[in-house]
Design a protein around this motif. Structure first.
Motif, PDB file in Angstrom:
ATOM      1  N   ARG A  48       0.844  -1.206   0.000  1.00  0.00           N
ATOM      2  CA  ARG A  48       0.000   0.000   0.000  1.00  0.00           C
ATOM      3  C   ARG A  48       0.871   1.244   0.000  1.00  0.00           C
ATOM      4  O   ARG A  48       1.953   1.251   0.561  1.00  0.00           O
ATOM      5  CB  ARG A  48      -0.874   0.034   1.249  1.00  0.00           C
ATOM      6  N   ALA A  76      -0.136   4.241   1.339  1.00  0.00           N
ATOM      7  CA  ALA A  76      -0.303   4.852   2.653  1.00  0.00           C
ATOM      8  C   ALA A  76      -0.424   3.759   3.710  1.00  0.00           C
ATOM      9  O   ALA A  76      -1.050   2.719   3.475  1.00  0.00           O
ATOM     10  CB  ALA A  76      -1.549   5.726   2.678  1.00  0.00           C
ATOM     11  N   VAL A 113      -1.798   1.915   6.934  1.00  0.00           N
ATOM     12  CA  VAL A 113      -3.131   1.816   7.525  1.00  0.00           C
ATOM     13  C   VAL A 113      -3.040   2.229   8.983  1.00  0.00           C
ATOM     14  O   VAL A 113      -2.215   1.722   9.734  1.00  0.00           O
ATOM     15  CB  VAL A 113      -3.675   0.375   7.397  1.00  0.00           C
ATOM     16  N   SER A 114      -3.898   3.149   9.366  1.00  0.00           N
ATOM     17  CA  SER A 114      -3.900   3.633  10.746  1.00  0.00           C
ATOM     18  C   SER A 114      -5.140   3.108  11.460  1.00  0.00           C
ATOM     19  O   SER A 114      -6.060   2.574  10.840  1.00  0.00           O
ATOM     20  CB  SER A 114      -3.903   5.166  10.762  1.00  0.00           C
ATOM     21  N   GLU A 115      -5.170   3.319  12.763  1.00  0.00           N
ATOM     22  CA  GLU A 115      -6.343   2.937  13.545  1.00  0.00           C
ATOM     23  C   GLU A 115      -7.566   3.725  13.070  1.00  0.00           C
ATOM     24  O   GLU A 115      -8.679   3.211  13.049  1.00  0.00           O
ATOM     25  CB  GLU A 115      -6.096   3.158  15.043  1.00  0.00           C
ATOM     26  N   ALA A 116      -7.364   4.985  12.685  1.00  0.00           N
ATOM     27  CA  ALA A 116      -8.481   5.802  12.196  1.00  0.00           C
ATOM     28  C   ALA A 116      -9.097   5.188  10.935  1.00  0.00           C
ATOM     29  O   ALA A 116     -10.324   5.181  10.778  1.00  0.00           O
ATOM     30  CB  ALA A 116      -8.007   7.223  11.916  1.00  0.00           C
ATOM     31  N   ILE A 117      -8.253   4.672  10.059  1.00  0.00           N
ATOM     32  CA  ILE A 117      -8.774   4.032   8.840  1.00  0.00           C
ATOM     33  C   ILE A 117      -9.565   2.785   9.197  1.00  0.00           C
ATOM     34  O   ILE A 117     -10.667   2.551   8.688  1.00  0.00           O
ATOM     35  CB  ILE A 117      -7.626   3.708   7.863  1.00  0.00           C
ATOM     36  N   ASN A 118      -9.021   1.973  10.085  1.00  0.00           N
ATOM     37  CA  ASN A 118      -9.735   0.754  10.481  1.00  0.00           C
ATOM     38  C   ASN A 118     -11.028   1.070  11.222  1.00  0.00           C
ATOM     39  O   ASN A 118     -12.028   0.374  11.059  1.00  0.00           O
ATOM     40  CB  ASN A 118      -8.831  -0.167  11.305  1.00  0.00           C
ATOM     41  N   ARG A 119     -11.030   2.119  12.030  1.00  0.00           N
ATOM     42  CA  ARG A 119     -12.255   2.523  12.726  1.00  0.00           C
ATOM     43  C   ARG A 119     -13.324   2.923  11.702  1.00  0.00           C
ATOM     44  O   ARG A 119     -14.480   2.523  11.803  1.00  0.00           O
ATOM     45  CB  ARG A 119     -11.959   3.680  13.692  1.00  0.00           C
ATOM     46  N   ARG A 120     -12.922   3.688  10.691  1.00  0.00           N
ATOM     47  CA  ARG A 120     -13.866   4.091   9.641  1.00  0.00           C
ATOM     48  C   ARG A 120     -14.365   2.872   8.863  1.00  0.00           C
ATOM     49  O   ARG A 120     -15.541   2.784   8.521  1.00  0.00           O
ATOM     50  CB  ARG A 120     -13.188   5.094   8.703  1.00  0.00           C
ATOM     51  N   ARG A 121     -13.487   1.924   8.601  1.00  0.00           N
ATOM     52  CA  ARG A 121     -13.882   0.696   7.899  1.00  0.00           C
ATOM     53  C   ARG A 121     -14.907  -0.079   8.741  1.00  0.00           C
ATOM     54  O   ARG A 121     -15.887  -0.602   8.204  1.00  0.00           O
ATOM     55  CB  ARG A 121     -12.665  -0.172   7.586  1.00  0.00           C
ATOM     56  N   GLU A 138     -11.517  -5.035   8.734  1.00  0.00           N
ATOM     57  CA  GLU A 138     -10.308  -4.282   9.059  1.00  0.00           C
ATOM     58  C   GLU A 138      -9.148  -4.765   8.222  1.00  0.00           C
ATOM     59  O   GLU A 138      -9.110  -5.927   7.811  1.00  0.00           O
ATOM     60  CB  GLU A 138      -9.969  -4.442  10.539  1.00  0.00           C
TER      61      GLU A 138
END
Length: 163
Positions: free
Chosen positions: A139, A141, A143-151, A158
């Protein structure tokens, strides 16, 4: 339209070309790989059509596909192959390739020059970081916790951390 005329010809451009006449290196184009259309840069007659619909040229005075093709054809590469090169401002939209009446495809010339920079280890820091991320994780970028939270909020699976 005023920006277009600034892009096509300026006194500063003319003076720079005169100063650069002693640095012309017609052998440089042999370094360009045989990427489709990149070998046609001497067919460019500098009409400027590639500039007219270029999103990068519309938003910055430093990017000009016509000038990049001319510099590549003449071997005036000093400023194009430096780390802070204007080449990285290209959006890779292919508008220049679609509109070029000589079928030069400035985007292919730009891509070939970027590849030369990569081979020589002259990538800008952010591009080099993105390349490392792709090598490590697949990838651009991380993957951050914010991305996984949004997913999770969207009901998506996740993305696991890289291994």
């Amino acid at each position: 339209m005023k920006w277009l005329f600034r892009k096509l010809v300026s006194t500063a451009d003319v003076m720079e070309w005169i100063r650069n006449l002693t640095r012309i290196n017609l052998e440089f184009k042999k370094r360009l790989p045989s990427i489709e259309k990149a070998n046609l840069l001497t067919s460019c007659y500098q009409c400027g059509i590639c500039v007219g619909d270029c999103p990068a040229a519309q938003h910055t005075d430093s990017f000009n596909p016509r000038e990049i093709v001319m510099r590549a054809a003449l071997g005036l590469m000093d400023s194009l192959l430096e780390e802070r090169s204007v080449l990285w401002e290209c959006t890779t939209c292919y508008n220049c390739a679609e509109r070029c009446p000589q079928d030069v495809h400035p985007i292919d010339v730009i891509t070939a020059l970027k590849n030369i920079m990569a081979q020589e280890g002259r990538l800008p820091k952010k591009v080099a970081e993105a390349l490392e991320n792709v090598k490590k994780t697949g990838r651009i970028a991380l993957v951050s916790e914010a991305i996984n939270r949004r997913r999770r909020d969207l009901g998506l699976q996740e993305i696991p951390p890289p291994q």
